[in-house]
Design a protein around this motif. Structure first.
Motif, PDB file in Angstrom:
ATOM      1  N   LEU A 292       9.728   4.376  38.910  1.00  0.00           N
ATOM      2  CA  LEU A 292      10.397   3.604  39.947  1.00  0.00           C
ATOM      3  C   LEU A 292      11.193   2.481  39.291  1.00  0.00           C
ATOM      4  CD1 LEU A 292       7.400   3.318  42.423  1.00  0.00           C
ATOM      5  CD2 LEU A 292       9.279   4.940  42.522  1.00  0.00           C
ATOM      6  N   ASP A 293      12.342   2.174  39.833  1.00  0.00           N
ATOM      7  CA  ASP A 293      13.201   1.143  39.239  1.00  0.00           C
ATOM      8  C   ASP A 293      13.085  -0.188  39.978  1.00  0.00           C
ATOM      9  OD1 ASP A 293      14.182   2.812  37.280  1.00  0.00           O
ATOM     10  OD2 ASP A 293      15.788   3.574  38.552  1.00  0.00           O
ATOM     11  N   PHE A 294      11.878  -0.606  40.314  1.00  0.00           N
ATOM     12  CA  PHE A 294      11.698  -1.868  41.027  1.00  0.00           C
ATOM     13  C   PHE A 294      11.360  -3.028  40.099  1.00  0.00           C
ATOM     14  CE2 PHE A 294      10.188   1.117  44.471  1.00  0.00           C
ATOM     15  CZ  PHE A 294      11.398   1.110  45.150  1.00  0.00           C
ATOM     16  N   GLY A 295      11.002  -2.765  38.866  1.00  0.00           N
ATOM     17  CA  GLY A 295      10.547  -3.822  37.964  1.00  0.00           C
ATOM     18  C   GLY A 295      11.668  -4.713  37.479  1.00  0.00           C
ATOM     19  N   SER A 296      11.319  -5.952  37.148  1.00  0.00           N
ATOM     20  CA  SER A 296      12.307  -6.905  36.650  1.00  0.00           C
ATOM     21  C   SER A 296      12.446  -6.839  35.131  1.00  0.00           C
ATOM     22  CB  SER A 296      11.904  -8.325  37.065  1.00  0.00           C
ATOM     23  OG  SER A 296      10.615  -8.629  36.564  1.00  0.00           O
ATOM     24  N   VAL A 297      11.586  -6.073  34.464  1.00  0.00           N
ATOM     25  CA  VAL A 297      11.625  -5.920  33.006  1.00  0.00           C
ATOM     26  C   VAL A 297      11.762  -4.440  32.694  1.00  0.00           C
ATOM     27  CG1 VAL A 297      10.328  -6.231  30.878  1.00  0.00           C
ATOM     28  CG2 VAL A 297      10.150  -7.926  32.678  1.00  0.00           C
ATOM     29  N   PRO A 298      12.744  -4.037  31.890  1.00  0.00           N
ATOM     30  CA  PRO A 298      12.817  -2.626  31.499  1.00  0.00           C
ATOM     31  C   PRO A 298      11.574  -2.258  30.696  1.00  0.00           C
ATOM     32  CG  PRO A 298      14.590  -3.896  30.471  1.00  0.00           C
ATOM     33  CD  PRO A 298      13.809  -4.826  31.321  1.00  0.00           C
ATOM     34  N   ALA A 299      10.836  -1.280  31.154  1.00  0.00           N
ATOM     35  CA  ALA A 299       9.505  -1.034  30.603  1.00  0.00           C
ATOM     36  C   ALA A 299       9.399   0.258  29.817  1.00  0.00           C
ATOM     37  CB  ALA A 299       8.492  -1.026  31.744  1.00  0.00           C
ATOM     38  N   GLU A 300      10.490   0.840  29.362  1.00  0.00           N
ATOM     39  CA  GLU A 300      10.382   2.076  28.603  1.00  0.00           C
ATOM     40  C   GLU A 300       9.627   1.857  27.299  1.00  0.00           C
ATOM     41  OE1 GLU A 300      14.457   2.484  28.550  1.00  0.00           O
ATOM     42  OE2 GLU A 300      14.553   3.427  30.497  1.00  0.00           O
ATOM     43  N   SER A 301       9.834   0.735  26.650  1.00  0.00           N
ATOM     44  CA  SER A 301       9.124   0.489  25.396  1.00  0.00           C
ATOM     45  C   SER A 301       7.637   0.273  25.648  1.00  0.00           C
ATOM     46  CB  SER A 301       9.713  -0.724  24.685  1.00  0.00           C
ATOM     47  OG  SER A 301       9.598  -1.869  25.508  1.00  0.00           O
ATOM     48  N   PHE A 302       7.279  -0.259  26.809  1.00  0.00           N
ATOM     49  CA  PHE A 302       5.865  -0.423  27.135  1.00  0.00           C
ATOM     50  C   PHE A 302       5.186   0.935  27.269  1.00  0.00           C
ATOM     51  CE2 PHE A 302       7.264  -4.484  29.254  1.00  0.00           C
ATOM     52  CZ  PHE A 302       6.798  -5.293  28.243  1.00  0.00           C
ATOM     53  N   LEU A 303       5.872   1.896  27.858  1.00  0.00           N
ATOM     54  CA  LEU A 303       5.279   3.208  28.046  1.00  0.00           C
ATOM     55  C   LEU A 303       5.054   3.917  26.716  1.00  0.00           C
ATOM     56  CD1 LEU A 303       7.067   4.540  31.225  1.00  0.00           C
ATOM     57  CD2 LEU A 303       4.750   3.695  30.984  1.00  0.00           C
ATOM     58  N   VAL A 304       5.978   3.755  25.800  1.00  0.00           N
ATOM     59  CA  VAL A 304       5.810   4.367  24.484  1.00  0.00           C
ATOM     60  C   VAL A 304       4.580   3.770  23.793  1.00  0.00           C
ATOM     61  CG1 VAL A 304       6.844   4.621  22.196  1.00  0.00           C
ATOM     62  CG2 VAL A 304       8.237   4.934  24.237  1.00  0.00           C
ATOM     63  N   ALA A 305       4.453   2.462  23.844  1.00  0.00           N
ATOM     64  CA  ALA A 305       3.286   1.814  23.239  1.00  0.00           C
ATOM     65  C   ALA A 305       2.001   2.250  23.930  1.00  0.00           C
ATOM     66  CB  ALA A 305       3.437   0.301  23.306  1.00  0.00           C
ATOM     67  N   PHE A 306       2.032   2.360  25.241  1.00  0.00           N
ATOM     68  CA  PHE A 306       0.862   2.802  26.003  1.00  0.00           C
ATOM     69  C   PHE A 306       0.438   4.206  25.578  1.00  0.00           C
ATOM     70  CE2 PHE A 306      -0.900   4.970  29.728  1.00  0.00           C
ATOM     71  CZ  PHE A 306      -1.981   4.140  30.003  1.00  0.00           C
ATOM     72  N   LEU A 307       1.398   5.110  25.439  1.00  0.00           N
ATOM     73  CA  LEU A 307       1.081   6.481  25.049  1.00  0.00           C
ATOM     74  C   LEU A 307       0.575   6.562  23.613  1.00  0.00           C
ATOM     75  CD1 LEU A 307       3.989   8.426  26.758  1.00  0.00           C
ATOM     76  CD2 LEU A 307       1.585   8.370  27.401  1.00  0.00           C
ATOM     77  N   VAL A 308       1.161   5.778  22.718  1.00  0.00           N
ATOM     78  CA  VAL A 308       0.702   5.784  21.330  1.00  0.00           C
ATOM     79  C   VAL A 308      -0.726   5.275  21.246  1.00  0.00           C
ATOM     80  CG1 VAL A 308       1.042   4.684  19.073  1.00  0.00           C
ATOM     81  CG2 VAL A 308       2.988   5.630  20.304  1.00  0.00           C
ATOM     82  N   ILE A 309      -1.042   4.203  21.973  1.00  0.00           N
ATOM     83  CA  ILE A 309      -2.407   3.668  21.970  1.00  0.00           C
ATOM     84  C   ILE A 309      -3.371   4.672  22.596  1.00  0.00           C
ATOM     85  CG2 ILE A 309      -3.872   1.877  22.979  1.00  0.00           C
ATOM     86  CD1 ILE A 309      -1.497  -0.034  22.606  1.00  0.00           C
ATOM     87  N   ALA A 310      -2.957   5.347  23.670  1.00  0.00           N
ATOM     88  CA  ALA A 310      -3.828   6.334  24.314  1.00  0.00           C
ATOM     89  C   ALA A 310      -4.143   7.489  23.372  1.00  0.00           C
ATOM     90  CB  ALA A 310      -3.175   6.851  25.593  1.00  0.00           C
ATOM     91  N   ILE A 311      -3.164   7.964  22.632  1.00  0.00           N
ATOM     92  CA  ILE A 311      -3.389   9.065  21.693  1.00  0.00           C
ATOM     93  C   ILE A 311      -4.283   8.611  20.543  1.00  0.00           C
ATOM     94  CG2 ILE A 311      -2.235  10.548  19.990  1.00  0.00           C
ATOM     95  CD1 ILE A 311       0.105  10.714  22.021  1.00  0.00           C
ATOM     96  N   ALA A 312      -4.059   7.385  20.048  1.00  0.00           N
ATOM     97  CA  ALA A 312      -4.898   6.874  18.952  1.00  0.00           C
ATOM     98  C   ALA A 312      -6.345   6.710  19.399  1.00  0.00           C
ATOM     99  CB  ALA A 312      -4.341   5.549  18.447  1.00  0.00           C
ATOM    100  N   LEU A 313      -6.566   6.203  20.601  1.00  0.00           N
ATOM    101  CA  LEU A 313      -7.930   6.047  21.101  1.00  0.00           C
ATOM    102  C   LEU A 313      -8.601   7.393  21.336  1.00  0.00           C
ATOM    103  CD1 LEU A 313      -7.550   3.025  23.534  1.00  0.00           C
ATOM    104  CD2 LEU A 313      -8.697   3.078  21.321  1.00  0.00           C
ATOM    105  N   ASP A 314      -7.835   8.371  21.811  1.00  0.00           N
ATOM    106  CA  ASP A 314      -8.382   9.711  22.008  1.00  0.00           C
ATOM    107  C   ASP A 314      -8.784  10.332  20.677  1.00  0.00           C
ATOM    108  OD1 ASP A 314      -9.107  12.030  23.436  1.00  0.00           O
ATOM    109  OD2 ASP A 314      -7.177  12.952  22.925  1.00  0.00           O
ATOM    110  N   ALA A 315      -7.959  10.164  19.659  1.00  0.00           N
ATOM    111  CA  ALA A 315      -8.297  10.689  18.333  1.00  0.00           C
ATOM    112  C   ALA A 315      -9.537   9.981  17.777  1.00  0.00           C
ATOM    113  CB  ALA A 315      -7.117  10.520  17.380  1.00  0.00           C
ATOM    114  N   ALA A 316      -9.654   8.677  18.004  1.00  0.00           N
ATOM    115  CA  ALA A 316     -10.825   7.939  17.534  1.00  0.00           C
ATOM    116  C   ALA A 316     -12.093   8.413  18.246  1.00  0.00           C
ATOM    117  CB  ALA A 316     -10.628   6.446  17.749  1.00  0.00           C
ATOM    118  N   LEU A 317     -11.982   8.678  19.541  1.00  0.00           N
ATOM    119  CA  LEU A 317     -13.137   9.164  20.292  1.00  0.00           C
ATOM    120  C   LEU A 317     -13.555  10.553  19.811  1.00  0.00           C
ATOM    121  CD1 LEU A 317     -15.105   8.705  22.646  1.00  0.00           C
ATOM    122  CD2 LEU A 317     -13.419   9.769  24.132  1.00  0.00           C
TER     123      LEU A 317
END
Length: 139
Positions: free
Chosen positions: A60-85
């Motif tokens: 959705l394009d309602f945010g006041s901050v472009p958040a594409e870089s946040f999503l990339v970081a979120f996905l990288v952290i999720a994959i790293a945590l999954d690999a650690a688990l």
């Protein structure tokens, strides 16, 4: 008494991986030291970063901050945590005679004996072993 000799350098094929690691380190160090990053930019005072991340997750394009870089970081952290688990689960297994064994394959009886120091089996444990076949074979 045997005379002491000084250490000798063994120039075998085992040095190749070490030299490759040093070369890779040199290339990575050169890349990081010569990289140029833009000046950091802050967020506006009235920007809601959390809401922008939530909107970006649902595309959705309602945010006041472009958040594409946040999503990339979120996905990288999720994959790293999954690999650690996954790694923690693999390391938590123990091996007996080359076989991977779960701690609870016997219903936790061995773990109970280890923790509480109980060397005698109760009647229900021996009955359960006789009913299921303690050897685990076919009847």
């Amino acid at each position: 008494m045997k005379p002491t000799t000084r250490p000798e350098l063994d120039l075998g094929s085992h040095l190749v991986p070490g030299l490759a690691a040093v070369a890779l380190f040199a290339v990575m160090a050169g890349a990081f030291l010569t990289a140029q990053f833009p000046e950091p930019q802050g967020f506006p005072a009235d920007a809601n970063v959390t809401a922008s991340i939530g909107y970006a997750m649902f595309n959705l394009d309602f945010g006041s901050v472009p958040a594409e870089s946040f999503l990339v970081a979120f996905l990288v952290i999720a994959i790293a945590l999954d690999a650690a688990l996954d790694g923690a689960i693999i390391l938590a297994r123990r091996e007996d005679d080359g076989k991977t064994v779960s701690l609870l394959t016997d219903g936790g009886r061995e773990l109970k004996r280890t923790v509480f120091g109980d060397d005698t089996e109760s009647e229900s444990d021996t009955d359960a072993d006789e009913d299921t076949g303690a050897s685990g074979g076919d009847r």
